[in-house]
Design an enzyme around this catalytic site. Structure first.
Site, PDB file in Angstrom:
ATOM      1  N   CYS A 297     -15.398  -2.807  -1.615  1.00 50.31           N
ATOM      2  CA  CYS A 297     -14.037  -3.078  -1.143  1.00 50.31           C
ATOM      3  C   CYS A 297     -13.418  -4.172  -2.007  1.00 50.31           C
ATOM      4  CB  CYS A 297     -14.077  -3.526   0.311  1.00 50.31           C
ATOM      5  SG  CYS A 297     -14.753  -5.190   0.499  1.00 50.31           S
TER       6      CYS A 297
ATOM      7  N   CYS B 259     -17.044  -8.199   4.148  1.00 48.74           N
ATOM      8  CA  CYS B 259     -17.093  -8.607   5.551  1.00 48.74           C
ATOM      9  C   CYS B 259     -17.417  -7.370   6.380  1.00 48.74           C
ATOM     10  CB  CYS B 259     -15.766  -9.256   5.980  1.00 48.74           C
ATOM     11  SG  CYS B 259     -14.503  -8.088   6.496  1.00 48.74           S
TER      12      CYS B 259
ATOM     13  N   LYS C 287      -6.739   6.711  12.233  1.00 48.58           N
ATOM     14  CA  LYS C 287      -7.009   7.356  10.939  1.00 48.58           C
ATOM     15  C   LYS C 287      -7.417   8.809  11.116  1.00 48.58           C
ATOM     16  CE  LYS C 287      -8.277   3.067   8.692  1.00 48.58           C
ATOM     17  NZ  LYS C 287      -9.317   2.310   7.973  1.00 48.58           N
TER      18      LYS C 287
ATOM     19  N   CYS D  72      -8.112 -10.495  -0.348  1.00 52.98           N
ATOM     20  CA  CYS D  72      -8.307 -10.171   1.064  1.00 52.98           C
ATOM     21  C   CYS D  72      -8.542 -11.434   1.894  1.00 52.98           C
ATOM     22  CB  CYS D  72      -9.486  -9.215   1.229  1.00 52.98           C
ATOM     23  SG  CYS D  72      -9.762  -8.855   2.966  1.00 52.98           S
TER      24      CYS D  72
ATOM     25  N   CYS E  49     -14.515  -1.698   4.869  1.00 46.41           N
ATOM     26  CA  CYS E  49     -13.462  -0.957   4.159  1.00 46.41           C
ATOM     27  C   CYS E  49     -13.994  -0.011   3.083  1.00 46.41           C
ATOM     28  CB  CYS E  49     -12.460  -1.932   3.553  1.00 46.41           C
ATOM     29  SG  CYS E  49     -11.581  -2.879   4.809  1.00 46.41           S
TER      30      CYS E  49
ATOM     31  N   LYS F 169      -4.879   0.539  14.637  1.00 44.42           N
ATOM     32  CA  LYS F 169      -4.751   1.550  13.586  1.00 44.42           C
ATOM     33  C   LYS F 169      -5.369   2.875  14.014  1.00 44.42           C
ATOM     34  CE  LYS F 169      -7.108  -1.080  10.680  1.00 44.42           C
ATOM     35  NZ  LYS F 169      -7.961  -1.640   9.617  1.00 44.42           N
TER      36      LYS F 169
ATOM     37  N   ARG G 250      -2.395   6.273   9.834  1.00 51.97           N
ATOM     38  CA  ARG G 250      -2.353   5.829   8.421  1.00 51.97           C
ATOM     39  C   ARG G 250      -2.358   7.035   7.466  1.00 51.97           C
ATOM     40  NH1 ARG G 250      -4.595   0.527   7.968  1.00 51.97           N
ATOM     41  NH2 ARG G 250      -3.996  -0.650   9.805  1.00 51.97           N
TER      42      ARG G 250
ATOM     43  N   ARG H  47       0.856  -1.204   0.000  1.00 54.63           N
ATOM     44  CA  ARG H  47       0.000   0.000   0.000  1.00 54.63           C
ATOM     45  C   ARG H  47       0.886   1.245   0.000  1.00 54.63           C
ATOM     46  NH1 ARG H  47      -4.320  -0.028   4.611  1.00 54.63           N
ATOM     47  NH2 ARG H  47      -5.351  -1.572   3.294  1.00 54.63           N
TER      48      ARG H  47
HETATM   49 FE1  SRM Z   1      -9.612  -1.902   5.375  1.00 56.21          FE
HETATM   50  C1  SRM Z   1      -8.386  -4.646   6.927  1.00 56.21           C
HETATM   51  C2  SRM Z   1      -8.580  -3.056   2.427  1.00 56.21           C
HETATM   52  C3  SRM Z   1     -10.181   1.135   4.043  1.00 56.21           C
HETATM   53  C4  SRM Z   1     -11.516  -1.081   8.101  1.00 56.21           C
HETATM   54  N1  SRM Z   1      -8.579  -3.551   4.787  1.00 56.21           N
HETATM   55  C5  SRM Z   1      -8.132  -4.551   5.601  1.00 56.21           C
HETATM   56  C6  SRM Z   1      -7.239  -5.519   4.812  1.00 56.21           C
HETATM   57  C7  SRM Z   1      -5.825  -5.048   4.935  1.00 56.21           C
HETATM   58  C8  SRM Z   1      -7.411  -7.007   5.161  1.00 56.21           C
HETATM   59  C9  SRM Z   1      -6.508  -7.609   6.197  1.00 56.21           C
HETATM   60  O1  SRM Z   1      -6.357  -7.058   7.292  1.00 56.21           O
HETATM   61  O2  SRM Z   1      -5.979  -8.674   5.900  1.00 56.21           O
HETATM   62  C10 SRM Z   1      -7.799  -5.276   3.380  1.00 56.21           C
HETATM   63  C11 SRM Z   1      -6.849  -5.584   2.227  1.00 56.21           C
HETATM   64  C12 SRM Z   1      -7.615  -6.093   1.035  1.00 56.21           C
HETATM   65  C13 SRM Z   1      -6.810  -6.246  -0.175  1.00 56.21           C
HETATM   66  O3  SRM Z   1      -6.654  -7.402  -0.651  1.00 56.21           O
HETATM   67  O4  SRM Z   1      -6.342  -5.255  -0.740  1.00 56.21           O
HETATM   68  C14 SRM Z   1      -8.331  -3.867   3.505  1.00 56.21           C
HETATM   69  N2  SRM Z   1      -9.297  -1.091   3.600  1.00 56.21           N
HETATM   70  C15 SRM Z   1      -8.957  -1.751   2.471  1.00 56.21           C
HETATM   71  C16 SRM Z   1      -9.077  -0.855   1.246  1.00 56.21           C
HETATM   72  C17 SRM Z   1      -8.042  -1.153   0.168  1.00 56.21           C
HETATM   73  C18 SRM Z   1     -10.509  -0.992   0.710  1.00 56.21           C
HETATM   74  C19 SRM Z   1     -10.789  -0.447  -0.660  1.00 56.21           C
HETATM   75  O5  SRM Z   1     -11.517  -1.145  -1.361  1.00 56.21           O
HETATM   76  O6  SRM Z   1     -10.341   0.646  -1.013  1.00 56.21           O
HETATM   77  C20 SRM Z   1      -8.939   0.514   1.928  1.00 56.21           C
HETATM   78  C21 SRM Z   1      -7.515   0.957   2.078  1.00 56.21           C
HETATM   79  C22 SRM Z   1      -7.432   2.289   2.740  1.00 56.21           C
HETATM   80  C23 SRM Z   1      -6.057   2.894   2.768  1.00 56.21           C
HETATM   81  O7  SRM Z   1      -5.583   3.292   1.710  1.00 56.21           O
HETATM   82  O8  SRM Z   1      -5.490   3.011   3.861  1.00 56.21           O
HETATM   83  C24 SRM Z   1      -9.509   0.202   3.304  1.00 56.21           C
HETATM   84  N3  SRM Z   1     -10.605  -0.223   5.999  1.00 56.21           N
HETATM   85  C25 SRM Z   1     -10.821   0.880   5.233  1.00 56.21           C
HETATM   86  C26 SRM Z   1     -11.839   1.692   5.832  1.00 56.21           C
HETATM   87  C27 SRM Z   1     -12.433   2.971   5.238  1.00 56.21           C
HETATM   88  C28 SRM Z   1     -11.771   4.218   5.723  1.00 56.21           C
HETATM   89  O9  SRM Z   1     -10.785   4.173   6.461  1.00 56.21           O
HETATM   90  O10 SRM Z   1     -12.262   5.274   5.339  1.00 56.21           O
HETATM   91  C29 SRM Z   1     -12.237   1.040   6.996  1.00 56.21           C
HETATM   92  C30 SRM Z   1     -13.381   1.486   7.943  1.00 56.21           C
HETATM   93  C31 SRM Z   1     -12.994   2.614   8.810  1.00 56.21           C
HETATM   94  C32 SRM Z   1     -12.273   2.119  10.039  1.00 56.21           C
HETATM   95  O11 SRM Z   1     -11.062   2.001  10.006  1.00 56.21           O
HETATM   96  O12 SRM Z   1     -12.952   1.820  11.022  1.00 56.21           O
HETATM   97  C33 SRM Z   1     -11.439  -0.151   7.091  1.00 56.21           C
HETATM   98  N4  SRM Z   1      -9.863  -2.694   7.225  1.00 56.21           N
HETATM   99  C34 SRM Z   1     -10.737  -2.234   8.168  1.00 56.21           C
HETATM  100  C35 SRM Z   1     -10.736  -3.148   9.277  1.00 56.21           C
HETATM  101  C36 SRM Z   1     -11.592  -3.013  10.567  1.00 56.21           C
HETATM  102  C37 SRM Z   1     -10.916  -2.166  11.561  1.00 56.21           C
HETATM  103  C38 SRM Z   1     -11.657  -2.126  12.884  1.00 56.21           C
HETATM  104  O13 SRM Z   1     -11.415  -1.225  13.661  1.00 56.21           O
HETATM  105  O14 SRM Z   1     -12.450  -3.000  13.169  1.00 56.21           O
HETATM  106  C39 SRM Z   1      -9.837  -4.186   8.941  1.00 56.21           C
HETATM  107  C40 SRM Z   1      -9.481  -5.428   9.789  1.00 56.21           C
HETATM  108  C41 SRM Z   1      -8.527  -5.125  10.877  1.00 56.21           C
HETATM  109  O15 SRM Z   1      -7.953  -4.044  10.994  1.00 56.21           O
HETATM  110  O16 SRM Z   1      -8.351  -6.038  11.677  1.00 56.21           O
HETATM  111  C42 SRM Z   1      -9.317  -3.875   7.635  1.00 56.21           C
HETATM  112 FE1  SF4 Z   2     -11.465  -7.391   3.111  1.00 59.87          FE
HETATM  113 FE2  SF4 Z   2     -13.546  -7.063   4.699  1.00 59.87          FE
HETATM  114 FE3  SF4 Z   2     -12.020  -4.985   4.076  1.00 59.87          FE
HETATM  115 FE4  SF4 Z   2     -13.577  -6.012   2.264  1.00 59.87          FE
HETATM  116  S1  SF4 Z   2     -14.263  -5.069   4.156  1.00 59.87           S
HETATM  117  S2  SF4 Z   2     -11.404  -5.480   1.974  1.00 59.87           S
HETATM  118  S3  SF4 Z   2     -13.547  -8.153   2.749  1.00 59.87           S
HETATM  119  S4  SF4 Z   2     -11.383  -6.719   5.253  1.00 59.87           S
END
Ligand code: SRM
Ligand code: SF4
Length: 569
Positions: free
Chosen positions: A434, A479, A215, A440, A483, A213, A149, A80
Site C-alpha cells: 500500500c 497499518c 465496495k 497516508c 489497503c 464505505k 466506491r 482519487r
Molecule cells: Fe484503503 C483508508 C489507500 C484500497 C481499507 N486507504 C485509506 C486512506 C485513504 C487513508 C486515510 O483514510 O487517510 C489511504 C490513502 C493513502 C494515500 O496516501 O494514498 C488508502 N486504499 C488505499 C489504496 C490507494 C492502496 C493502494 O496502495 O493501492 C487503495 C485505493 C483503492 C481505490 O482505488 O479505491 C486502497 N483500502 C483498500 C482496500 C483494498 C480493496 O478495497 O480491495 C482495503 C481493504 C478492503 C476493505 O475495504 O475492507 C482498504 N483503506 C481501508 C481502510 C479500512 C476500512 C475498514 O473497514 O476498516 C481505511 C481506513 C478507513 O476507512 O477508516 C483505508
Molecule cells: Fe495507509 Fe494503512 Fe491503507 Fe497502508 S493500509 S495506505 S498505511 S491506511
C-alpha cells in the site's frame, strides 16, 4: 434506520452529524477552498471532501521540521480518480499524465481497486485539477466516502467477449449507485446550469448516505484478481457457452481491523445465492439499502456490512434481501477460481487484438534515474489506439493492440526498458504494498517505500531455495487497514511501528482464505530469519502444484482461518 431524530443524532458518530448538517455534501467546502489563511480545509469539510474523491493529507516526512519552524503541516491533497472496471482510453491517460505533471507530484499511483491517485495537490490547485479530470470525461465523485466506491472487474483480456458483458454491468452498477447530489458539479465545476437545477435527492442513500464505505467487485472465473471476497458485495460471473447468464452474489467482505481490538477483524464474503443478470442492479440496490438501514452509525469501527451480517446472521441477511427483492435468489451455481494474480506479457484476445500486461511495482508510475516509466507510458499512449486497463494488482494492461500495431508497442517497451521486470521472481511479481508514508495519515510503518528492498533480500532466499518461478502472493500494508489486502497474502505483513511488522502466513492462492498471525512485531532481520526455513522447507517438501499458503497450514506453521471471527483466535 437512516432518518434520525436529534436525540438519535447525538448518539451517532461525529461523521454522521457532519453528513446530517452538510446539505447533501456541500458543507462549507466553498468557503474552505477560498480561505487563503491556511492550506487546509475546515475540519468538517475534510470528511465531506472524501465523498468528492479528495483526501486532505500532509507530507509526513516534513512534519517534525515544520513543527520546529512553527509552521502549519505541509497540507496537500490526494485526488482519487474513479475508473470503473479499470478501463480508460489513451487520450484519458495522456490527460491524467498531464494533470499529474501540472498540478500534482509528477506521478500516477495505480490503486488496488483499479482507480488512480494523484498526490501532492495544493489547495489552490484543487479546483483546476478536478475540473481538468472531468474535462477528460473522468471523475472523482464517490471515489472515497460513505458510498459505493470504484466498482472493480477483472480485465481478463483473454476472455474478451465475456469480459465485455461483465464490464457493461460494472459500468451500470457504478452509475446506478453514484450519488445524485449536484454538490460536486457546483463546487468543483462551477456548473451554473447544474446550480440552477440543484439536485438534493438521494433516492438510494438518503441524506446520511451509508454508515461506512461500500465496495463492489465483479469477477470472471477462473480469475479472482479483484479479490472478490474482500468486497462488501461481489458478483461472480456465471456463463453458459461463454455467454453471461447471471452472477453468484457474495456479501460481507472487508479487510480492515485495528491492532489490539479483537472485535475488529478481516472477513471474507459469503456466497449467498445466484441472480439472473437482468436483476443485478436490483440486487445491488437492495443490499446497499439493507446496509443503509441496519449498518452501525454509532461506531465507525463496526460499521461495515461484514459486521451487520455477523451480528444478525447470514440467514437473516438472506431473508431480509429476498423480502425486499420480492423474489428469492437461487442456490449458488458452481464456479472455480484458479488464481488471483495477473498474467504478464502478451496475451492474444479476440478480433485479432493483443494485450500486454506490464508489471508496475506497487502501482507507482513515475520517472526515476533508472527507468522513465511515466515518459515511456506517455509515448505509448500517443501511438496506442486500444485502451489501458488498470488491474486490481496495481499493474497496467496495454489493451486491444491490433496485430500490426504490436511491433510499435514492443519497440517502445524496449526503448524505455519497461519489460525488464519480467526477469523477476514469482514472489517479486506477485507482491503488493500500500502507499503508507509519506502521504497516508494512518501509516504506522513504511510499505511502498520499503517493500522493494525487502524483496531484494527475500529474492536471495527464493533463489537459494530454487523457488524463482513459484508465484507466492506477498502483501504488505503500513497499518491494519489492509489497503494492499495484506490479510489475503500467502505471506502478509502489517505494520505496527517504524521498522516493525506482524507477519501473517497461510492465505489462499486464489483469495479464498484469510491468513493467520505467525510472528508479532518483528524487524527485517527477524523477518528474513523466520521466513528462510519455511521457504526452504516448502521448496523441499511441497507436493506438485501445492501452494505456499496451503503448505504452511498442512505443516502446522499456522492454523487455517475458516471465518473472520477466527482470525485472532
Ligand atoms: Fe484503503 C483508508 C489507500 C484500497 C481499507 N486507504 C485509506 C486512506 C485513504 C487513508 C486515510 O483514510 O487517510 C489511504 C490513502 C493513502 C494515500 O496516501 O494514498 C488508502 N486504499 C488505499 C489504496 C490507494 C492502496 C493502494 O496502495 O493501492 C487503495 C485505493 C483503492 C481505490 O482505488 O479505491 C486502497 N483500502 C483498500 C482496500 C483494498 C480493496 O478495497 O480491495 C482495503 C481493504 C478492503 C476493505 O475495504 O475492507 C482498504 N483503506 C481501508 C481502510 C479500512 C476500512 C475498514 O473497514 O476498516 C481505511 C481506513 C478507513 O476507512 O477508516 C483505508
Ligand atoms: Fe495507509 Fe494503512 Fe491503507 Fe497502508 S493500509 S495506505 S498505511 S491506511
Amino acid at each position: 434506520m437512516t432518518d434520525a431524530s436529534s436525540e438519535d443524532l447525538k448518539k451517532r458518530s461525529e461523521v454522521e452529524r457532519i453528513k446530517d448538517a452538510s446539505d447533501y455534501l456541500r458543507g462549507t467546502l466553498v468557503q474552505s477552498l477560498n480561505n487563503p489563511l491556511t492550506g487546509a480545509l475546515a475540519e468538517s469539510d475534510t470528511q465531506l471532501s472524501k465523498f468528492h474523491g479528495i483526501y486532505q493529507q500532509d507530507d509526513r516526512d516534513l512534519r517534525d521540521e515544520r513543527r520546529r519552524q512553527k509552521l502549519e503541516p505541509h497540507y496537500q491533497f490526494m485526488v482519487r480518480i474513479r475508473v470503473p472496471g479499470g478501463i480508460c482510453t489513451p487520450s484519458q491517460w495522456l490527460e491524467v499524465d498531464r494533470i499529474a505533471r501540472s498540478w500534482c507530484n509528477p506521478a500516477i499511483r495505480l490503486t488496488t481497486r483499479q482507480a488512480c491517485q494523484l498526490h501532492g495537490v495544493l489547495k489552490r490547485n484543487l479546483k483546476k485539477t478536478i475540473a481538468e479530470i472531468n474535462a477528460a470525461l473522468l471523475d472523482t465523485i464517490a471515489a472515497c466516502g460513505d458510498v459505493n466506491r470504484n466498482v472493480t472487474c477483472n480485465p481478463n483480456p483473454y476472455q474478451s467477449r465475456l469480459h465485455e458483458e461483465v464490464y457493461e454491468y460494472t459500468r451500470r452498477l457504478s452509475e446506478h449507485l453514484a450519488p445524485r447530489t449536484s454538490a460536486y458539479h457546483e463546487i468543483w465545476l462551477d456548473n451554473e446550469l447544474v446550480a440552477s437545477s440543484r439536485q438534493d435527492e438521494e433516492p438510494i442513500y438518503g441524506k446520511h448516505y451509508l454508515p461506512r464505505k461500500f465496495k463492489i467487485a465483479l469477477a470472471v472465473p477462473p480469475s479472482n484478481d479483484v479479490d472478490i471476497f474482500a468486497n462488501d458485495l461481489g458478483f461472480t460471473a456465471i456463463a453458459e457457452n461463454e455467454r453471461l447468464t447471471g452472477f453468484n452474489v457474495s456479501a460481507g467482505g472487508g479487510l480492515g481491523m485495528t491492532h489490539g481490538e479483537e472485535n475488529t477483524y478481516p472477513r471474507l464474503a459469503d456466497v449467498i445465492g445466484y441472480c439472473p443478470k437482468s436483476k443485478t442492479l436490483q440486487v445491488a440496490e437492495e443490499i446497499v439499502r439493507i446496509q443503509r438501514d441496519y449498518g452501525d452509525r454509532i461506531n465507525r469501527k463496526h460499521a461495515r456490512l461484514k459486521y451487520t451480517i455477523d451480528d444478525r446472521g447470514v440467514e437473516w441477511f438472506k431473508y431480509e434481501l429476498n423480502n425486499r427483492l420480492g423474489w428469492s435468489l437461487d442456490a449458488p451455481r458452481p464456479f472455480i477460481f484458479a488464481h488471483s494474480g495477473d498474467r504478464y506479457g502478451w496475451v492474444e484476445g479476440t478480433n485479432d487484438t493483443w494485450h500486454y500486461t506490464l508489471f508496475i511495482q506497487n502501482g507507482r508510475i513515475v520517472d526515476t534515474a533508472n527507468c522513465l516509466l511515466m515518459t515511456g507510458l506517455r509515448e505509448i499512449a500517443k501511438v496506442h489506439n486500444g485502451d489501458f486497463r488498470l488491474t486490481a494488482n496495481q499493474n497496467l494492461i496495454i489493451g486491444r493492440v491490433s496485430a500490426n500495431r504490436k511491433p510499435v508497442i514492443d519497440a517502445l517497451l524496449d526503448k524505455y526498458q519497461l519489460a525488464n521486470t519480467l526477469r523477476k521472481t514469482g514472489l517479486y511479481l506477485n507482491a503488493m504494498a500500500c502507499v503508507a508514508f509519506p502521504t497516508c495519515g494512518l501509516a504506522m510503518a513504511e510499505s511502498e517505500r520499503y517493500l522493494p528492498s525487502l524483496l531484494d533480500k527475500l529474492d536471495i532466499i527464493i533463489k537459494e531455495a530454487g523457488l524463482e518461478n513459484e508465484p507466492i502472493l506477498m502483501r504488505m500494508t503500513g497499518c491494519p487497514n489492509g489497503c494492499a489486502r495484506s490479510p489475503l497474502g500467502e505471506i502478509g505483513f502489517i505494520g505496527k511501528a517504524p521498522g516493525k511488522y506482524n507477519l501473517y502466513l497461510g492465505a489462499g492462492f486464489h483469495g479464498q482464505r484469510l491468513n493467520k498471525l505467525y510472528r508479532e512485531n518483528i524487524n527485517e532481520e527477524q523477518i528474513l530469519a523466520e521466513l528462510s526455513p519455511v521457504l526452504h522447507r516448502y521448496a523441499n517438501e511441497r507436493k506438485p502444484g501445492e501452494r505456499f499458503g496451503d503448505f504452511v497450514i498442512k505443516t502446522g506453521y499456522v492454523k487455517e482461518v475458516l471465518t473472520g471471527r477466527d482470525f485472532h483466535s
